[in-house]
Design a protein around this motif. Sequence first.
Motif, PDB file in Angstrom:
ATOM      1  N   ILE A  70      41.975  40.565  70.860  1.00  0.00           N
ATOM      2  CA  ILE A  70      42.107  40.253  72.290  1.00  0.00           C
ATOM      3  C   ILE A  70      41.850  41.508  73.135  1.00  0.00           C
ATOM      4  N   VAL A  71      42.448  42.617  72.721  1.00  0.00           N
ATOM      5  CA  VAL A  71      42.267  43.853  73.488  1.00  0.00           C
ATOM      6  C   VAL A  71      40.797  44.284  73.460  1.00  0.00           C
ATOM      7  N   ASP A  72      40.162  44.190  72.297  1.00  0.00           N
ATOM      8  CA  ASP A  72      38.735  44.565  72.216  1.00  0.00           C
ATOM      9  C   ASP A  72      37.880  43.681  73.127  1.00  0.00           C
ATOM     10  N   TYR A  73      38.210  42.406  73.132  1.00  0.00           N
ATOM     11  CA  TYR A  73      37.481  41.432  73.949  1.00  0.00           C
ATOM     12  C   TYR A  73      37.626  41.779  75.438  1.00  0.00           C
ATOM     13  N   GLU A  74      38.841  42.106  75.832  1.00  0.00           N
ATOM     14  CA  GLU A  74      39.070  42.426  77.245  1.00  0.00           C
ATOM     15  C   GLU A  74      38.438  43.771  77.614  1.00  0.00           C
ATOM     16  N   LYS A  75      38.475  44.712  76.668  1.00  0.00           N
ATOM     17  CA  LYS A  75      37.847  46.014  76.937  1.00  0.00           C
ATOM     18  C   LYS A  75      36.343  45.854  77.150  1.00  0.00           C
ATOM     19  N   GLU A  76      35.746  44.978  76.380  1.00  0.00           N
ATOM     20  CA  GLU A  76      34.310  44.741  76.520  1.00  0.00           C
ATOM     21  C   GLU A  76      34.000  44.115  77.896  1.00  0.00           C
ATOM     22  N   GLU A  77      34.850  43.189  78.311  1.00  0.00           N
ATOM     23  CA  GLU A  77      34.662  42.580  79.635  1.00  0.00           C
ATOM     24  C   GLU A  77      34.738  43.662  80.726  1.00  0.00           C
ATOM     25  N   ILE A  78      35.681  44.587  80.581  1.00  0.00           N
ATOM     26  CA  ILE A  78      35.857  45.660  81.572  1.00  0.00           C
ATOM     27  C   ILE A  78      34.651  46.612  81.541  1.00  0.00           C
ATOM     28  N   ARG A  79      34.182  46.906  80.334  1.00  0.00           N
ATOM     29  CA  ARG A  79      33.016  47.789  80.200  1.00  0.00           C
ATOM     30  C   ARG A  79      31.805  47.183  80.927  1.00  0.00           C
ATOM     31  N   MET A  80      31.624  45.905  80.728  1.00  0.00           N
ATOM     32  CA  MET A  80      30.507  45.211  81.390  1.00  0.00           C
ATOM     33  C   MET A  80      30.647  45.312  82.902  1.00  0.00           C
ATOM     34  N   TYR A  81      31.861  45.092  83.375  1.00  0.00           N
ATOM     35  CA  TYR A  81      32.069  45.135  84.829  1.00  0.00           C
ATOM     36  C   TYR A  81      31.770  46.531  85.369  1.00  0.00           C
ATOM     37  N   GLU A  82      32.290  47.545  84.677  1.00  0.00           N
ATOM     38  CA  GLU A  82      32.068  48.924  85.151  1.00  0.00           C
ATOM     39  C   GLU A  82      30.574  49.247  85.205  1.00  0.00           C
ATOM     40  N   LYS A  83      29.851  48.774  84.218  1.00  0.00           N
ATOM     41  CA  LYS A  83      28.425  49.082  84.142  1.00  0.00           C
ATOM     42  C   LYS A  83      27.585  48.264  85.144  1.00  0.00           C
ATOM     43  N   TYR A  84      27.989  47.021  85.354  1.00  0.00           N
ATOM     44  CA  TYR A  84      27.091  46.100  86.072  1.00  0.00           C
ATOM     45  C   TYR A  84      27.715  45.436  87.310  1.00  0.00           C
ATOM     46  N   LYS A  85      28.704  46.097  87.906  1.00  0.00           N
ATOM     47  CA  LYS A  85      29.434  45.413  88.991  1.00  0.00           C
ATOM     48  C   LYS A  85      28.595  45.119  90.244  1.00  0.00           C
ATOM     49  N   GLU A  86      27.413  45.734  90.336  1.00  0.00           N
ATOM     50  CA  GLU A  86      26.553  45.433  91.488  1.00  0.00           C
ATOM     51  C   GLU A  86      25.920  44.038  91.377  1.00  0.00           C
ATOM     52  N   PHE A  87      25.987  43.452  90.196  1.00  0.00           N
ATOM     53  CA  PHE A  87      25.223  42.222  89.961  1.00  0.00           C
ATOM     54  C   PHE A  87      26.052  40.932  89.989  1.00  0.00           C
ATOM     55  N   TYR A  88      27.382  41.065  89.883  1.00  0.00           N
ATOM     56  CA  TYR A  88      28.193  39.833  89.875  1.00  0.00           C
ATOM     57  C   TYR A  88      29.578  40.099  90.436  1.00  0.00           C
ATOM     58  N   SER A  89      30.195  38.995  90.824  1.00  0.00           N
ATOM     59  CA  SER A  89      31.572  39.066  91.299  1.00  0.00           C
ATOM     60  C   SER A  89      32.106  37.633  91.274  1.00  0.00           C
ATOM     61  N   TYR A  90      33.288  37.440  91.829  1.00  0.00           N
ATOM     62  CA  TYR A  90      33.680  36.081  92.154  1.00  0.00           C
ATOM     63  C   TYR A  90      33.125  35.766  93.531  1.00  0.00           C
ATOM     64  N   GLY A  91      32.571  34.573  93.672  1.00  0.00           N
ATOM     65  CA  GLY A  91      32.260  34.051  94.998  1.00  0.00           C
ATOM     66  C   GLY A  91      33.465  33.202  95.391  1.00  0.00           C
ATOM     67  N   PHE A  92      33.854  33.271  96.652  1.00  0.00           N
ATOM     68  CA  PHE A  92      34.912  32.352  97.119  1.00  0.00           C
ATOM     69  C   PHE A  92      34.216  31.279  97.940  1.00  0.00           C
ATOM     70  N   TYR A  93      34.386  30.027  97.581  1.00  0.00           N
ATOM     71  CA  TYR A  93      33.693  28.912  98.236  1.00  0.00           C
ATOM     72  C   TYR A  93      34.713  28.031  98.948  1.00  0.00           C
ATOM     73  N   ILE A  94      34.433  27.773 100.198  1.00  0.00           N
ATOM     74  CA  ILE A  94      35.347  26.965 101.010  1.00  0.00           C
ATOM     75  C   ILE A  94      34.524  25.789 101.539  1.00  0.00           C
ATOM     76  N   ALA A  95      34.962  24.568 101.282  1.00  0.00           N
ATOM     77  CA  ALA A  95      34.108  23.428 101.603  1.00  0.00           C
ATOM     78  C   ALA A  95      34.943  22.225 102.048  1.00  0.00           C
ATOM     79  N   ARG A  96      34.398  21.448 102.965  1.00  0.00           N
ATOM     80  CA  ARG A  96      35.121  20.294 103.494  1.00  0.00           C
ATOM     81  C   ARG A  96      34.665  19.007 102.804  1.00  0.00           C
ATOM     82  N   LYS A  97      35.625  18.179 102.461  1.00  0.00           N
ATOM     83  CA  LYS A  97      35.275  16.873 101.894  1.00  0.00           C
ATOM     84  C   LYS A  97      34.894  15.943 103.040  1.00  0.00           C
ATOM     85  N   ILE A  98      33.744  15.337 102.906  1.00  0.00           N
ATOM     86  CA  ILE A  98      33.287  14.474 104.011  1.00  0.00           C
ATOM     87  C   ILE A  98      34.105  13.180 104.026  1.00  0.00           C
TER      88      ILE A  98
END
Length: 251
Positions: free
Chosen positions: A223-251
């Motif tokens: 689990i720790v290795d898996y999470e470390k890899e996720e963090i490594r990816m983020y540190e290296k490539y954070k310009e390319f992805y993030s969370y988008g927050f989407y706000i939308a109305r139901k018609i």
Amino acid sequence: MTDNMMELMVKLHKDEERQGPGCAEVTRKAFKLTGLDKDKDLKIADIGCGTGAQTIVLAEKTNSLIVAIDLFPEFLSKLEEKAATLNLSNRITTKVCSMDSLPFAENEFDLIWSEGAIYNIGFEKGIHEWKRFIKPNGYLAVSEISWITNTRPKELEDYWLAEYSEIDTMPNKIKVLEKEGFSNIEAFILPQHCWIDNYYTPIQKRFPEFLDEYQGSDIAKEIVDYEKEEIRMYEKYKEFYSYGFYIARKI
Ligand code: SAH
């Protein structure tokens, strides 16, 4: 993921303030974008709430009644403790259940909220299934991992497609919402401090203690290795992805 792995994941994350990237200002900004009146008696569902960082922000900002849902009772207990300390227990109730079998009535909520959690059943499926619980003219506010540039390095793309095949650009996420019949869609990108200061830095600090607690457990190491890899990816490539927050109305 095996049950044993899930159980240890919960143990790793349950004492943290949040279980995914986010921050109070972002929650408040997303609420404001709904245009809903914070002084009305709104009914909100917070799906995949974890220990409820955003649930508390919503309860403090509004007059709403909030049902906070998560699969793991240990996370919900933490939220209940926080709510009690802040005298918010009368407006926050918790429910252990899976987000793909919610026990709600049609048109029950003014607002369905979900931060960093819909990926567990997939964005398209989640939106499709949750829509019926939102009142006409009610809102959905959901954060979802998204590409924030048109192109990206192959190493990153391969990594995330293997983790979550629905990862996509923000315009394509908006198209999914439109296809499901949502309108007035607003979207913004979570800033980097939501990932680093509020999520990755605290969890990195917890790794040594966690490995110590579960000494000899191969799963804890995995689990720790898996999470470390996720963090490594983020540190290296954070310009390319993030969370988008989407706000939308139901018609
Ligand atoms: N919203 C919180 C937690 C995000 S992490 C925050 O931003 O801090 C994702 C959450 O989804 C975790 O708390 C996890 O326990 C929960 N979860 C995972 N699968 C789920 C499911 N099938 N149904 C409900 N909750 C689920």
